[in-house]
Motif scaffolding. Structure first.
Motif, mmCIF file in Angstrom:
data_model
loop_
_atom_site.group_PDB
_atom_site.id
_atom_site.type_symbol
_atom_site.label_atom_id
_atom_site.label_comp_id
_atom_site.label_asym_id
_atom_site.label_seq_id
_atom_site.Cartn_x
_atom_site.Cartn_y
_atom_site.Cartn_z
ATOM 1 N N HIS A 240 0.872 -1.174 0.000
ATOM 2 C CA HIS A 240 0.000 0.000 0.000
ATOM 3 C C HIS A 240 0.911 1.227 0.000
ATOM 4 O O HIS A 240 1.870 1.299 0.781
ATOM 5 C CB HIS A 240 -0.895 0.043 1.241
ATOM 6 N N ILE A 241 0.637 2.159 -0.888
ATOM 7 C CA ILE A 241 1.408 3.397 -0.961
ATOM 8 C C ILE A 241 0.628 4.489 -0.246
ATOM 9 O O ILE A 241 -0.494 4.831 -0.642
ATOM 10 C CB ILE A 241 1.692 3.783 -2.423
ATOM 11 N N ILE A 242 1.216 5.007 0.817
ATOM 12 C CA ILE A 242 0.517 5.928 1.720
ATOM 13 C C ILE A 242 1.057 7.355 1.554
ATOM 14 O O ILE A 242 2.235 7.611 1.814
ATOM 15 C CB ILE A 242 0.709 5.499 3.195
ATOM 16 N N PRO A 243 0.217 8.299 1.113
ATOM 17 C CA PRO A 243 0.672 9.699 1.048
ATOM 18 C C PRO A 243 1.035 10.186 2.443
ATOM 19 O O PRO A 243 0.212 10.115 3.356
ATOM 20 C CB PRO A 243 -0.549 10.437 0.486
ATOM 21 N N SER A 244 2.258 10.688 2.608
ATOM 22 C CA SER A 244 2.772 10.906 3.966
ATOM 23 C C SER A 244 3.252 12.321 4.252
ATOM 24 O O SER A 244 3.872 12.565 5.288
ATOM 25 C CB SER A 244 3.911 9.916 4.246
#
Length: 291
Positions: A240-244
């Motif tokens: 999962h690519i999480i905007p951080s």
């Protein structure tokens, strides 16, 4: 707030440069914090059930560029966990003992027991990220047939991806639920966070001049992350690519994804009492009250 995990799930090859690094859901940070508290309590309750059930372990892998928020995310997400049910491992440079084993050994022995969570703060993926940017590190593993960095070619990394996939498929098939989160931060946000490390005395200890040297390799790291994610996001062990750029939103997204996915395991439930004990509960209560 309803958060759709599929929005962040890697199902097809990705181009990190096209994926947003910021999310706020159009609400204040205070609202995001309140939502996080609600979900993390539910996740903490689930952990107690997982412990009582005792047939699954949960592995949470956290990766991201320096300053992406890995430490604080772990701190905030797992506040409501019983300490007996979770262990956090922060993997640094391999020790002399670890280098005398294969690259996955130190991660294998840190896997969660049945009924527990293990969190990897930096993970086995460092072996296809930092080691790929700095291939000289691989020489310390003393791998047969690898005599110089010239021997570490594309085939080597493809083989290593396959070894990681086999490792994760094996642990999944034997009862370890795997979550893999890439905390996706922008280069500008990283710069701001590095400046804060220098300006805030209580955060100075986290800064190293090497941080600036590694920052110069930003594009190379992004390429390696992209390649690793695209080669190892599988049906049972997806990324999962999480905007951080917004830490509050990142924490809420990660917690919500875990909670929703774990609820799908309908067989994870607290064991029923022995019928004989159940039948005599009132007797036991009376016995205690009469003391």
């Amino acid at each position: 707030m309803k958060i759709d995990p599929d929005k962040y799930l890697v199902k097809t090859p990705v181009d990190l440069s096209t994926i947003p690094t910021h999310e706020d859901f159009g609400v204040s940070d205070l609202k995001l914090e309140k939502e996080l508290k609600k979900v993390r309590v539910k996740l903490g309750d689930f952990q107690n059930t997982l412990y009582a059930h005792g047939k699954y372990g949960v592995l949470v892998c956290i990766q991201g560029m320096d300053t992406a928020g890995k430490d604080s995310l772990i701190r905030e997400i797992f506040k409501d966990f019983n300490a007996r049910g979770i262990v956090v491992h922060s993997f640094k440079s391999p020790s002399a003992l670890e280098l005398r084993h294969d690259f996955l050994w130190r991660h294998y022995i840190a896997l969660p027991e049945k009924g527990k969570f293990s969190v990897f703060n930096r993970t086995h993926y460092e072996n296809v990220l930092i080691s790929r940017v700095h291939p000289e590190f691989v020489l310390g593993e003393k791998i047969p047939g690898i005599h110089s960095v010239d021997d570490i070619d594309t085939k080597f990394w493809q083989k290593r991806f396959k070894q990681i996939n086999n490792f994760e498929n094996h642990i999944y098939s034997t009862g370890t639920i795997v979550f893999k989160f890439f905390l996706h931060i922008s280069k500008d946000e990283q710069k701001d966070r590095l400046i804060r490390r220098l300006e805030l005395k209580r955060k100075n200890w986290k800064f190293s001049p090497d941080d600036l040297k590694e920052r110069e390799l930003w594009d190379e790291y992004q390429s390696c992350y992209e390649d690793a994610i695209n080669n190892t996001s599988a049906k049972n062990t997806p990324w999962h690519i999480i905007p951080s750029d917004n830490k509050d939103a990142a924490r809420l997204i990660v917690t919500s994804i875990m909670h929703k996915k774990l609820k799908e395991y309908k067989d994870i439930k607290e064991p029923t009492l022995d019928p004989e004990i159940q039948k005599n509960i009132d007797t036991f209560i009376d016995q205690l009250k009469s003391e």
